[in-house]
Design an enzyme around this catalytic site. Structure first.
Site, short mmCIF file in Angstrom:
data_model
loop_
_atom_site.label_atom_id
_atom_site.label_comp_id
_atom_site.label_asym_id
_atom_site.label_seq_id
_atom_site.Cartn_x
_atom_site.Cartn_y
_atom_site.Cartn_z
N CYS A 243 4.58 -20.41 -87.68
CA CYS A 243 4.55 -21.50 -86.69
C CYS A 243 5.90 -22.17 -86.53
CB CYS A 243 3.49 -22.52 -87.08
SG CYS A 243 1.85 -21.78 -87.12
N CYS B 18 -9.17 -30.00 -85.03
CA CYS B 18 -8.37 -28.78 -84.84
C CYS B 18 -7.64 -28.85 -83.51
CB CYS B 18 -9.27 -27.54 -84.84
SG CYS B 18 -10.32 -27.40 -86.30
N HIS C 191 -1.48 -24.60 -79.28
CA HIS C 191 -0.41 -24.13 -80.15
C HIS C 191 -0.03 -22.69 -79.87
CE1 HIS C 191 2.18 -23.65 -83.46
NE2 HIS C 191 1.31 -23.44 -84.42
#
Lengths: 484, 402
Positions: free
Chosen positions: B88, B213, B345
């Site tokens: 990430c 989340c 994301h």
């Protein structure tokens, strides 16, 4: 005085879940109403991540409680439900038990009496002075939904350590007959048995053949039927064991409980499991007659020495039965045995291909749960590595093997993951610390929500990690299970 | 210690695609969308770019393992293009490549672009992938929420926080980010939510519910960097410069029993933060950092990161969160653009998307969500991997005179 030959130790494993037969029948009675008479009690069912190999490993570990593993000469695995047709199943057990590479290993299969036949061979070798033989029997039975087998069978494993020395039961002799009696059969590549009429099997098979074999055996061994204190007839069909005992002249109170109500018929494992149960109870001097049935009969006679009571504590059959928890989810079990095709979703498409090279290179780490201990600093780690994890001394090439499987552990972090694919969601996993050092992220098995918390005590068990369905390969590793 | 790169590199222009379920565009089209904004902002021509870095994490569902797709999509002038992947942190990693190239003098103008197409997998959440054949045999292939959820169990145990208190603080993190995202036209999720919605959502990985989340989306973001001197020569007046850029990788220490890690925090973030503050000359982050964009893949991640960045005291972030310290009108706003929570994301893009927001805020160009107190130092943070083993990346950018 020459050393005695017989059973040096024993162990057992029964999967934790006990499926209630009433819930099976509640689903199937519209179709198989005739099975209502069997819809009582419970049967042991293996979890989705267990098979004949994993259960054998657990029974083997139990049998080897505080035994020097370097002393084992042979390990064998008897089963008709071995996961691999051509890959030594006992070889996987050998790696999981971290036995020496110089250990012999073999699989015994092909009949429900494979374990008793194997046992006779092991005892004969022991008489000749062979090194101890860990003889394990394990069975995860497969049955069609709505079949009688589904109601009466169970999953279990048991192991015996055979050799010379301070035996818990001395071997007095054996007798075998072989007759191609096709009460049921399962051809190569098939999942399920095909069975003939039960009345014929009961009268001509279980009763007729066993009574004759037992009488012949007692005659050969010079022992009167009335001297038998424990008679093990591993047939759970009601009344059969009692009837055989009566016809053979064995006293009624000698007939051993077949665990029909609490476990079910565990096939190849059943005679060994019942023998272990008998050994847990037998007083010195008691004579134990063990039978195994399958295309003939094996009869073995033992005499307890009373030394079982002095063995280090172990789970055994007693502990295995005490560990059971009720399960009323029939559909889940059908799915776990491949008898119900659920939509597993895209997350189950993850490729589980196992390179043979990496498994071979890391076999101690993966199959044996062997970590590393720095000989300089004492730091324990999993997996071992060339350079120590210890930041105070990143010592090079100082690590020695450090087995972790038999060490208790405690939960440091955990979650119950409902997103990742698992055949039994949610998937529990977390970080655990081993007593004496070493840490790993582990999957948890056989746990309920109230058993998992930071600080909870866990023990390790050998389980299926994943199955490569595309290439028919089962991947094994260790998981943490709540203690108790 | 090396003197670092403080004020050696300036941001010439930035761009960010609309994040979301971009059923309409391929990865190369998202790259162009972000680049068009950045190159216009920079006021240069593509031929002036000397070197480029491309951050992408999932090659299997994206564009393959090389930098070529960026060169082709933007029709770069045959300059060197390097593809970087570091979980990430991939977006920040591409920025680091470009910034280091300029700082070293090897390039006058360099490009960093991050992109990810995650909505071509066929299911929600991140794709499952291997960490190598050995790890596959002994590791746990949990989901991302499952890996990060474990922080909560350890945080509760370490600091004696009740399940309810922590769950409420986590919920506040998400409610705050949704309130911010509602003001951002480029966010994937632009709807405010209330506390009950978060608390009553379906459980994903204990104790993380659905609204704990972040989303998963497609997106791209882009930065063009140069030296402050060249930026000024190109007519730029208000300069945003790079104050610090630090990446820390786990070496396995977290997995040593008795080593000191208890599962409740990110060791690498603490290491990276200490180095970044030193590089940037920050001595009191709680009072000097104007705002932050941190890796809020999950509410609990953001919460403990506030401590790891030394913005909250250890064991007290949950109280700061509940007190509104990190709200848009709090003392140090966190995710004033909506964060991963509302942007989703797209791995390779996220780090650059955060720097983009910080850049806009520093220049007063953030529109409806512009921070009222004029910011001078803004921090962004990415965390790749899982709590027990990860890579942490921190970028601090600020006004040239800050």
């Amino acid at each position: 005085m020459t050393a005695e030959t017989g059973i040096l130790g024993f162990g057992a494993y029964v999967p934790r879940k006990r499926l209630q037969r009433s819930v099976i029948h509640a689903t199937n009675k519209w179709f198989a109403g005739g099975l209502g008479g069997l819809a009582k009690g419970e049967r042991a069912i293996a979890n989705w991540d267990e098979d004949a190999i994993t259960m054998a490993v657990e029974a083997g570990r139990d049998a080897l409680t505080q035994v020097d593993r370097a002393s084992i000469g042979t390990v064998s695995l008897a089963s008709t439900t071995l996961p691999f047709t051509d890959r030594l199943n006992a070889g996987v057990v050998k790696e999981a038990l971290v036995l020496e590479d110089g250990t012999a290993a073999l699989d015994a299969t092909g009949s429900l009496r494979a374990a008793t036949s194997q046992l006779i061979q092991a005892l004969a070798a022991a008489k000749g002075g062979a090194a101890p033989h860990l003889a394990i029997a394990s069975e995860m039975r497969l049955s069609r939904p709505a079949s009688e087998g589904e109601m009466v069978q169970g999953d279990a494993a048991a192991g015996l350590l055979i050799g010379q020395g301070d035996v818990v039961a001395r071997f007095l002799g054996s007798h075998s007959t072989t007759i191609d009696f096709v009460d049921h059969y399962r051809s190569n590549g098939q999942d399920f048995d095909y069975s003939w009429e039960s009345r014929w099997i009961r009268d001509e098979g279980y009763t007729g053949m066993t009574v004759k074999a037992v009488k012949d055996a007692l005659a050969v061994l010079g022992v009167a039927a009335g001297e038998i204190d424990r008679f093990i007839m591993p047939i759970t069909l009601r009344g059969v064991a009692d009837g055989v005992a009566k016809k053979a002249g064995i006293k009624a109170e000698a007939v051993a409980d077949t665990l029909a109500a609490s476990l079910g018929d565990s096939g190849v494992a059943h005679p060994i499991l019942l023998l272990v149960a008998a050994l847990e109870q037998a007083q010195a001097g008691e004579k134990i007659l063990l039978t195994g049935f399958g295309q003939g009969v094996d009869v073995l006679l033992f005499e307890a020495t009373g030394k079982a009571a002095t063995l280090p504590a172990r789970r055994g059959v007693k502990g295995s039965l005490a560990r059971g928890v009720k399960d009323e989810n029939y559909a889940r079990w059908l799915f776990h045995r491949g008898n119900l095709a659920l939509d597993k979703g895209m997350r189950a498409e993850n490729d589980e291909k196992q390179p043979g090279t990496t498994l071979w290179r890391n076999r101690k780490t993966v199959l044996g749960l062997v970590g590393g201990r720095c000989t300089k600093t004492g730091t324990v780690q999993f997996p071992r590595s060339d350079i120590s994890v210890n930041p105070n001394d990143h010592a090079y090439h100082t690590q020695e093997d450090y087995p972790l499987a038999d060490r208790k552990a405690r939960v440091v972090t955990y979650t119950a993951d409902a997103l990742t694919y698992s055949p039994a969601p949610p998937s529990y996993y977390g970080m655990i610390d081993f007593d004496g050092g070493g840490r790993m992220i582990a999957e948890f098995a056989d746990c309920s929500p109230e058993e998992v918390e930071v600080g909870a005590e866990m023990m390790m068990m050998f389980r299926i990690k994943a199955v490569d369905e595309r290439r028919d390969f089962t991947k094994y590793f260790w998981k943490a299970v709540p203690v108790g | 210690m090396a003197s670092g790169i403080r004020d050696k590199v300036a941001i010439l222009g930035m761009g960010c695609a609309k994040f979301g379920e971009r059923w309409d565009k391929d990865a190369d089209q998202l790259m162009v969308e972000a680049y068009e904004e950045a190159v216009a902002d920079a006021g240069i021509d593509t031929s002036q770019i000397d070197a480029a870095w491309l951050g992408v994490a999932f090659d299997a569902v994206n564009i393959g393992p090389s930098g070529i797709p960026l060169a082709v999509a933007l029709r770069l002038n045959n300059c060197g293009v390097t593809k970087v992947e570091n979980y990430c942190a991939s977006g920040t990693e591409s920025f680091r490549g470009a910034v280091y190239a300029v700082a070293s003098g090897a390039a006058d103008i360099a490009l960093a672009l991050g992109v990810e197409k995650l909505k071509d997998t066929g299911y929600g959440g991140l794709p499952v992938r291997s960490r190598g054949t050995t790890s596959d045999m002994i590791g746990v292939t949990g989901s991302a929420p499952g890996n990060f959820a474990q922080l909560a169990s350890a945080y509760r145990a370490t600091h004696g926080v009740s399940k309810d208190d922590l769950k409420r603080a986590m919920a506040h993190v998400s409610v705050k980010s949704h309130a911010n995202g509602a003001k951002n036209p480029k966010a994937h999720l632009q709807k405010a939510i209330d506390l009950d919605t978060v608390l009553n959502a379906p459980m994903i990985a204990e104790p993380l519910g659905l609204f704990d989340c972040c989303g998963v989306s497609d997106g791209a973001a882009c930065a063009i960097v140069t030296t402050p001197e060249i930026a000024r020569s190109l007519g730029k007046k208000d300069l945003v410069t790079v104050k610090a850029l630090q990446i820390a990788s786990s070496n396995g220490w977290e997995m040593q029993q008795g080593g000191g890690w208890n599962g409740s925090y990110f060791h690498t973030t603490r290491v990276a933060a200490q180095k970044a503050y030193k590089e940037a000359g920050v001595t009191d982050p709680r009072n000097q950092i104007s705002l932050t964009e941190v890796h809020d893949c999950f509410s609990i991640t953001e919460l403990v990161t506030m401590e790891d960045l030394y913005l909250s005291k250890e064991g007290e972030a949950w109280k700061d969160v509940l007190n509104g310290f990190f709200d848009a009108d709090g003392q140090v706003p966190c995710q004033i653009d909506g964060g991963l929570k509302c942007f989703g994301h797209p791995i390779g893009a996220s780090g650059l998307r955060m720097i983009y927001e910080n850049y806009l805020q520093l220049l007063g160009r953030a529109g409806a969500r512009q921070r009222q107190t004029p910011p001078s130092l803004a921090l962004s943070h990415n965390l790749g991997g899982m709590p027990s083993q990860n890579v942490s990346a921190i970028a601090i950018v600020g006004l040239a005179d800050a």
